[in-house]
Scaffold this active site. Structure first.
Site, short mmCIF file in Angstrom:
data_model
loop_
_atom_site.label_atom_id
_atom_site.label_comp_id
_atom_site.label_asym_id
_atom_site.label_seq_id
_atom_site.Cartn_x
_atom_site.Cartn_y
_atom_site.Cartn_z
N TYR A 211 27.86 95.97 -16.39
CA TYR A 211 29.30 95.46 -16.10
C TYR A 211 29.47 96.18 -14.54
O TYR A 211 29.06 95.85 -13.95
CB TYR A 211 30.43 96.54 -16.65
CG TYR A 211 31.58 95.95 -16.30
CD1 TYR A 211 32.05 94.33 -16.29
CD2 TYR A 211 31.94 96.45 -15.40
CE1 TYR A 211 33.09 94.36 -15.40
CE2 TYR A 211 33.54 96.55 -14.98
CZ TYR A 211 34.31 95.66 -15.35
OH TYR A 211 35.16 95.03 -14.75
N LYS B 188 29.40 94.58 -10.51
CA LYS B 188 30.44 95.00 -9.91
C LYS B 188 30.01 96.31 -8.35
O LYS B 188 30.27 96.11 -7.79
CB LYS B 188 31.83 96.50 -10.40
CG LYS B 188 32.70 94.85 -11.38
CD LYS B 188 33.35 93.80 -11.04
CE LYS B 188 33.87 93.55 -11.72
NZ LYS B 188 35.48 92.23 -10.71
P1 NDP Z 1 41.76 89.79 -17.84
O1 NDP Z 1 40.89 89.11 -19.42
O2 NDP Z 1 43.00 89.81 -18.46
O3 NDP Z 1 41.43 88.37 -17.08
C1 NDP Z 1 40.23 87.59 -16.84
C2 NDP Z 1 40.42 86.91 -16.30
O4 NDP Z 1 39.09 86.30 -15.61
C3 NDP Z 1 41.24 85.66 -17.26
O5 NDP Z 1 41.99 84.49 -15.99
C4 NDP Z 1 39.19 84.64 -17.96
O6 NDP Z 1 40.47 82.99 -17.36
C5 NDP Z 1 39.29 84.21 -16.50
N1 NDP Z 1 37.79 84.27 -16.74
C6 NDP Z 1 36.59 85.05 -17.83
N2 NDP Z 1 35.80 83.89 -17.04
C7 NDP Z 1 35.15 83.10 -16.49
C8 NDP Z 1 34.26 82.45 -15.70
N3 NDP Z 1 33.19 82.28 -16.77
N4 NDP Z 1 35.02 81.15 -16.23
C9 NDP Z 1 36.35 81.17 -15.06
N5 NDP Z 1 37.24 82.18 -15.46
C10 NDP Z 1 37.11 83.32 -16.38
O7 NDP Z 1 40.66 90.89 -17.52
P2 NDP Z 1 42.17 91.63 -15.83
O8 NDP Z 1 42.77 90.80 -15.17
O9 NDP Z 1 41.63 93.05 -16.11
O10 NDP Z 1 40.02 90.96 -15.40
C11 NDP Z 1 40.31 90.77 -13.52
C12 NDP Z 1 39.28 90.79 -12.80
O11 NDP Z 1 39.43 92.35 -12.73
C13 NDP Z 1 37.72 90.94 -13.47
O12 NDP Z 1 36.98 90.23 -12.18
C14 NDP Z 1 37.68 92.54 -13.52
O13 NDP Z 1 36.45 92.84 -13.91
C15 NDP Z 1 38.47 93.20 -13.08
N6 NDP Z 1 38.90 94.59 -13.01
C16 NDP Z 1 39.59 94.08 -14.38
C17 NDP Z 1 39.83 95.88 -14.61
C18 NDP Z 1 40.34 96.20 -15.59
O14 NDP Z 1 40.56 97.67 -16.18
N7 NDP Z 1 41.33 95.74 -16.29
C19 NDP Z 1 39.53 97.05 -13.14
C20 NDP Z 1 38.79 96.86 -12.16
C21 NDP Z 1 38.17 96.02 -12.40
P3 NDP Z 1 39.53 82.85 -18.55
O15 NDP Z 1 39.51 83.41 -20.30
O16 NDP Z 1 40.85 81.07 -19.14
O17 NDP Z 1 38.35 81.69 -18.45
C1 8X3 Z 2 37.30 98.13 -15.25
C2 8X3 Z 2 37.14 99.30 -15.06
O1 8X3 Z 2 36.94 102.06 -15.40
O2 8X3 Z 2 37.15 99.61 -17.19
O3 8X3 Z 2 36.65 97.79 -13.81
O4 8X3 Z 2 34.97 99.60 -16.43
S1 8X3 Z 2 36.32 100.15 -16.11
#
Ligand code: NDP
Ligand code: 8X3
Length: 262
Positions: A163, A167
């Site tokens: 992961y 990133k």
């Molecule tokens: P969620 O799980 O709530 O949202 C993830 C989104 O990505 C969903 O809408 C999901 O939709 C979509 N997704 C996953 N796989 C696919 C795919 N193969 N094709 C299209 N869409 C996809 O998590 P977050 O909102 O937290 O995550 C959003 C982004 O933020 C990610 O890139 C994550 O790595 C990043 N992030 C999150 C953090 C956190 O702590 N939450 C911190 C730092 C970064 P569906 O399943 O309907 O396809």
């Molecule tokens: C998601 C934040 O720190 O859980 O990107 O990996 S962490």
């Protein structure tokens, strides 16, 4: 002096992973700016709910196009982008948000399938979508690519090898892309959240609610709207300003290793 803002009114914002969490919150934030929305994810039912809610909140004043898209399939990415009705052209903002962590195992104990889901989504999916949309922006002479990176793109942590690797790659890609785009008016931002309470941990721990809850135990984590605010800030800076990188952490988090859980 008042900060002048780049207007998104009537412009198109394309969000991947709009069915929950940060992507969904960004859809509401951009709608509030009067932008038209292209919303994609794999779960069409969630997108339909979101679109209905936006329509009722904004009295059908916004144009919204929703469609199921798994960003891991380059042909589907091409087909999806070709299927966007012309009234949504040009795409002003591409928000590469779709992403996930799967598992938190040591590298030598993790499954290849988990790795592939992360690499294919966070890295290759982001590349496929960018490769299809950016030429349209170049042709139009304008645009903004906003990638959702992570604190994991700056600080690797145990159990996060792949992961964090994806990133870190998103951060490198964002920086190289900006170099590739010098001489155009296209902006590239990498927004890097720390812990945000969304479906992220539930997905990472494959539906284990207790484990997912444990990630945020004692913390006051960020919520998706906090990141939508940061994304919107990048997108509404005046056209001569490019927020290249934006690390956003909860006040109770100082690094990937330092959190206040009291
Ligand atoms: P969620 O799980 O709530 O949202 C993830 C989104 O990505 C969903 O809408 C999901 O939709 C979509 N997704 C996953 N796989 C696919 C795919 N193969 N094709 C299209 N869409 C996809 O998590 P977050 O909102 O937290 O995550 C959003 C982004 O933020 C990610 O890139 C994550 O790595 C990043 N992030 C999150 C953090 C956190 O702590 N939450 C911190 C730092 C970064 P569906 O399943 O309907 O396809
Ligand atoms: C998601 C934040 O720190 O859980 O990107 O990996 S962490």
């Amino acid at each position: 002096m008042v900060r002048s803002r780049y207007s998104l009114s009537g412009k198109t914002v394309f969000i991947t992973g709009a069915s929950s969490g940060i992507g969904e919150a960004c859809a509401y934030a951009f709608a509030e700016e009067g932008a038209n929305l292209v919303l994609s994810a794999r779960r069409g039912d969630k997108l339909a709910d979101l679109s209905r809610n936006l329509d009722s909140q904004y009295s059908n004043k916004l144009k919204i196009f929703i469609g199921e898209l798994d960003v891991r399939d380059p042909r589907k990415v091409d087909d999806f982008i070709s299927s966007i009705p012309s009234e949504f052209s040009p795409i002003e903002v591409l928000l590469n948000n779709a992403g996930l962590a799967v598992g938190a195992d040591k590298l030598f104990e993790a499954t290849i399938d988990d790795w592939e889901r992360m690499i294919d989504t966070n890295l290759k999916g982001l590349l496929y979508v960018s490769r299809t949309v950016i030429p349209l922006m170049v042709e139009n002479g304008r645009g903004h690519v906003i990638n959702i990176g992570s604190i994991a793109g700056r600080e690797p942590y145990p159990g996060g090898s792949v992961y964090c690797g994806t990133k870190h790659a998103v951060r490198a890609i964002s920086r190289s892309l900006k170099m590739d785009l010098l001489g155009t008016n296209i902006r590239v931002s990498n927004v890097e959240p720390g812990a945000v309470e969304t479906e992220f941990s539930l997905v990472r721990y494959k539906g284990d609610k207790e484990k997912a809850k444990g990630v945020y135990e004692g913390l006051v984590p960020l919520c998706a709207v906090d990141i939508a605010d940061a994304v919107l800030y990048c997108a509404t800076c005046p056209a001569h300003v490019n927020v290249a990188e934006l690390l956003v952490l909860a006040n109770s988090q100082a690094s990937a290793y330092h959190t206040d859980r009291s």
